[in-house]
Design a protein around this motif. Structure first.
Motif, PDB file in Angstrom:
ATOM      1  N   ASP A   1       4.681 -63.133  -9.362  1.00  9.03           N
ATOM      2  CA  ASP A   1       3.336 -63.683  -9.239  1.00  9.03           C
ATOM      3  C   ASP A   1       3.297 -64.744  -8.149  1.00  9.03           C
ATOM      4  O   ASP A   1       4.318 -65.073  -7.526  1.00  9.03           O
ATOM      5  N   THR A   2       2.117 -65.283  -7.899  1.00  8.55           N
ATOM      6  CA  THR A   2       1.956 -66.246  -6.815  1.00  8.55           C
ATOM      7  C   THR A   2       2.680 -67.555  -7.075  1.00  8.55           C
ATOM      8  O   THR A   2       2.906 -68.334  -6.161  1.00  8.55           O
ATOM      9  N   GLY A   3       3.050 -67.796  -8.327  1.00 10.60           N
ATOM     10  CA  GLY A   3       3.836 -68.977  -8.655  1.00 10.60           C
ATOM     11  C   GLY A   3       5.331 -68.712  -8.607  1.00 10.60           C
ATOM     12  O   GLY A   3       6.128 -69.544  -9.066  1.00 10.60           O
ATOM     13  N   HIS A   4       5.719 -67.555  -8.056  1.00 11.37           N
ATOM     14  CA  HIS A   4       7.120 -67.152  -7.919  1.00 11.37           C
ATOM     15  C   HIS A   4       7.815 -67.073  -9.279  1.00 11.37           C
ATOM     16  O   HIS A   4       8.930 -67.535  -9.459  1.00 11.37           O
ATOM     17  N   ARG A   5       7.118 -66.454 -10.221  1.00  8.53           N
ATOM     18  CA  ARG A   5       7.688 -66.136 -11.531  1.00  8.53           C
ATOM     19  C   ARG A   5       7.699 -64.615 -11.704  1.00  8.53           C
ATOM     20  O   ARG A   5       6.910 -63.903 -11.107  1.00  8.53           O
ATOM     21  N   VAL A   6       8.592 -64.150 -12.547  1.00  6.77           N
ATOM     22  CA  VAL A   6       8.780 -62.716 -12.736  1.00  6.77           C
ATOM     23  C   VAL A   6       7.654 -62.140 -13.596  1.00  6.77           C
ATOM     24  O   VAL A   6       7.301 -62.712 -14.640  1.00  6.77           O
ATOM     25  N   LEU A   7       7.110 -61.009 -13.154  1.00 12.24           N
ATOM     26  CA  LEU A   7       6.146 -60.250 -13.944  1.00 12.24           C
ATOM     27  C   LEU A   7       6.851 -59.040 -14.562  1.00 12.24           C
ATOM     28  O   LEU A   7       7.688 -58.418 -13.912  1.00 12.24           O
ATOM     29  N   VAL A   8       6.506 -58.711 -15.793  1.00 12.09           N
ATOM     30  CA  VAL A   8       7.010 -57.519 -16.458  1.00 12.09           C
ATOM     31  C   VAL A   8       5.809 -56.705 -16.921  1.00 12.09           C
ATOM     32  O   VAL A   8       4.915 -57.232 -17.588  1.00 12.09           O
ATOM     33  N   SER A   9       5.778 -55.435 -16.570  1.00 10.46           N
ATOM     34  CA  SER A   9       4.629 -54.588 -16.894  1.00 10.46           C
ATOM     35  C   SER A   9       4.519 -54.336 -18.398  1.00 10.46           C
ATOM     36  O   SER A   9       5.516 -54.063 -19.068  1.00 10.46           O
ATOM     37  N   GLN A  10       3.294 -54.385 -18.901  1.00  8.30           N
ATOM     38  CA  GLN A  10       3.045 -54.009 -20.291  1.00  8.30           C
ATOM     39  C   GLN A  10       3.321 -52.527 -20.520  1.00  8.30           C
ATOM     40  O   GLN A  10       3.541 -52.099 -21.660  1.00  8.30           O
ATOM     41  N   ALA A  11       3.311 -51.740 -19.438  1.00  6.88           N
ATOM     42  CA  ALA A  11       3.562 -50.301 -19.573  1.00  6.88           C
ATOM     43  C   ALA A  11       5.031 -49.994 -19.847  1.00  6.88           C
ATOM     44  O   ALA A  11       5.362 -48.887 -20.269  1.00  6.88           O
ATOM     45  N   PHE A  12       5.902 -50.964 -19.600  1.00  9.20           N
ATOM     46  CA  PHE A  12       7.332 -50.742 -19.847  1.00  9.20           C
ATOM     47  C   PHE A  12       7.621 -50.823 -21.341  1.00  9.20           C
ATOM     48  O   PHE A  12       7.164 -51.744 -22.028  1.00  9.20           O
ATOM     49  N   VAL A  13       8.379 -49.859 -21.846  1.00  6.65           N
ATOM     50  CA  VAL A  13       8.790 -49.836 -23.248  1.00  6.65           C
ATOM     51  C   VAL A  13      10.304 -49.765 -23.301  1.00  6.65           C
ATOM     52  O   VAL A  13      10.914 -48.864 -22.722  1.00  6.65           O
ATOM     53  N   GLY A  14      10.919 -50.705 -23.965  1.00  5.76           N
ATOM     54  CA  GLY A  14      12.360 -50.699 -24.160  1.00  5.76           C
ATOM     55  C   GLY A  14      12.678 -51.290 -25.518  1.00  5.76           C
ATOM     56  O   GLY A  14      12.417 -52.473 -25.751  1.00  5.76           O
TER      57      GLY A  14
ATOM     58  N   HIS B   1      17.469 -57.638 -20.583  1.00  5.59           N
ATOM     59  CA  HIS B   1      17.515 -57.471 -19.128  1.00  5.59           C
ATOM     60  C   HIS B   1      16.166 -57.208 -18.496  1.00  5.59           C
ATOM     61  O   HIS B   1      16.046 -57.253 -17.263  1.00  5.59           O
ATOM     62  N   VAL B   2      15.138 -56.943 -19.317  1.00  2.78           N
ATOM     63  CA  VAL B   2      13.833 -56.652 -18.729  1.00  2.78           C
ATOM     64  C   VAL B   2      12.736 -57.517 -19.363  1.00  2.78           C
ATOM     65  O   VAL B   2      12.209 -58.419 -18.726  1.00  2.78           O
ATOM     66  N   THR B   3      12.377 -57.243 -20.609  1.00  2.00           N
ATOM     67  CA  THR B   3      11.197 -57.916 -21.164  1.00  2.00           C
ATOM     68  C   THR B   3      11.372 -59.424 -21.258  1.00  2.00           C
ATOM     69  O   THR B   3      10.390 -60.166 -21.144  1.00  2.00           O
ATOM     70  N   ALA B   4      12.598 -59.895 -21.447  1.00  2.00           N
ATOM     71  CA  ALA B   4      12.824 -61.341 -21.544  1.00  2.00           C
ATOM     72  C   ALA B   4      12.621 -62.052 -20.214  1.00  2.00           C
ATOM     73  O   ALA B   4      12.561 -63.287 -20.167  1.00  2.00           O
ATOM     74  N   LEU B   5      12.506 -61.282 -19.127  1.00  2.00           N
ATOM     75  CA  LEU B   5      12.304 -61.904 -17.815  1.00  2.00           C
ATOM     76  C   LEU B   5      10.877 -62.387 -17.606  1.00  2.00           C
ATOM     77  O   LEU B   5      10.617 -63.166 -16.687  1.00  2.00           O
ATOM     78  N   ALA B   6       9.936 -61.940 -18.431  1.00  2.68           N
ATOM     79  CA  ALA B   6       8.524 -62.266 -18.219  1.00  2.68           C
ATOM     80  C   ALA B   6       8.314 -63.772 -18.127  1.00  2.68           C
ATOM     81  O   ALA B   6       8.665 -64.518 -19.036  1.00  2.68           O
ATOM     82  N   GLY B   7       7.755 -64.206 -16.997  1.00  2.97           N
ATOM     83  CA  GLY B   7       7.457 -65.619 -16.799  1.00  2.97           C
ATOM     84  C   GLY B   7       8.621 -66.439 -16.296  1.00  2.97           C
ATOM     85  O   GLY B   7       8.464 -67.639 -16.028  1.00  2.97           O
TER      86      GLY B   7
END
Length: 307
Positions: free
Chosen positions: A244-257, A265-271
């Motif tokens: 995002d514009t604040g240089h934080r990681v975005l994780v898609s809601q479409a991803f399912v794991g 390794h994926v969903t915990a990266l959000a934000g």
């Protein structure tokens, strides 16, 4: 007729760097099927599901029906459509294509040339891959459409479409800026140099990812790059991850794991804030972030729990 030039100049809808890979995906699919059966036709009703999956996985978030390229690729001279009513596409409508038993295949002159010159097929495929997709996706995409590019070794005598030259310093500049660690997870593995790394150690599993893809005028500059581990580079190019514009990681809601590994390794990266770059190095520029978010990232981002 220069088929490589024609391949490089497919007419596509274009506006401000927007991606429109519908025709390239159909042509790659058709080349793969030609390798399998040079005489076969692609009946729309039979391949619609395959084309939908390709568009969903390798196209932008605002997906288009595969009926669109099936009809419009005819205008580029590399594709023909026939129906129960005779030659010619009945239009872009799914009902028309299904109802008239529309079938497409490579244009007759192109099929004849491919039979005479087998090395042309992988060269055409390479043009499509280089112009429309990042290198991290080439292998997966070839596998998805059933393309074998081994014949590419015979390219030496053939003409290729003019294209920009990559800056080979890009990888080293980006990895140095991010101090040889993944900007998303911090992975910093090396091979050799002893237990603690050091002299002779070689980074392994770390790659320089273009934020705005090189194929879409993304510059070979640090402000358009991220040092990412192989996993996160692939997920970034597939639109699972973004910035995002604040240089934080975005994780898609479409991803399912559902596994613990997917969560870690994926969903915990959000934000999570990006790791790096080091002081003095330029962070990812806002225009490149905006392009990736609009053209690659899929759906809406997951809510962040990180402050």
């Amino acid at each position: 007729m220069d088929w490589l030039e024609r391949t490089a100049n497919l007419r596509q809808w274009s506006r401000s760097g927007a991606r429109a890979p519908h025709k390239p995906l159909l042509l790659l699919y058709a080349l793969g099927r030609f390798q399998e059966d040079a005489e076969g036709e692609l009946r729309y009703s039979a391949v619609e599901g395959d084309l939908k999956r390709l568009l969903a996985e390798y196209g932008p978030g605002n997906r288009t029906s595969p009926s669109y390229p099936f009809h419009h690729l005819v205008n580029d001279g590399v594709w023909e459509v026939r129906t129960d009513l005779g030659a010619g596409s009945p239009g872009t409508g799914v009902r028309e294509l299904r109802g008239t038993r529309a079938a497409g295949r490579l244009a007759p002159d192109l099929r004849a040339r491919l039979r005479r010159e087998p090395s042309l097929l992988p060269r055409m495929a390479r043009v499509l891959l280089d112009q429309h997709f990042p290198p991290s996706l080439h292998g997966d995409l070839c596998e998805a459409v059933g393309l074998d590019l081994d014949l590419e070794r015979t390219e030496a005598g053939g003409r290729t479409a003019a294209r920009r030259q990559r800056d080979r310093r890009m990888r080293e500049l980006v990895l140095t800026a991010y101090e040889y660690q993944c900007a998303f997870c911090g992975y910093d593995g090396v091979l050799g140099g002893g237990a603690g790394g050091g002299l002779g150690a070689v980074p392994v599993g770390l790659e320089a990812a273009h934020v705005r893809w090189w194929a879409f005028e993304g510059p070979d500059e640090v402000e358009n790059g991220l040092c990412l581990c192989s996993l996160h580079h692939k997920l970034f190019d597939k639109g699972v991850l973004g910035v995002d514009t604040g240089h934080r990681v975005l994780v898609s809601q479409a991803f399912v794991g559902r596994s613990a590994a997917a969560r870690e390794h994926v969903t915990a990266l959000a934000g999570r804030p990006l790791i790096g770059p080091q002081p003095g190095a330029r962070p990812v520029a806002a225009p490149h972030i905006a392009w990736h978010t609009a053209q690659v990232f899929h759906g809406e981002p997951r809510p962040t729990t990180t402050a």
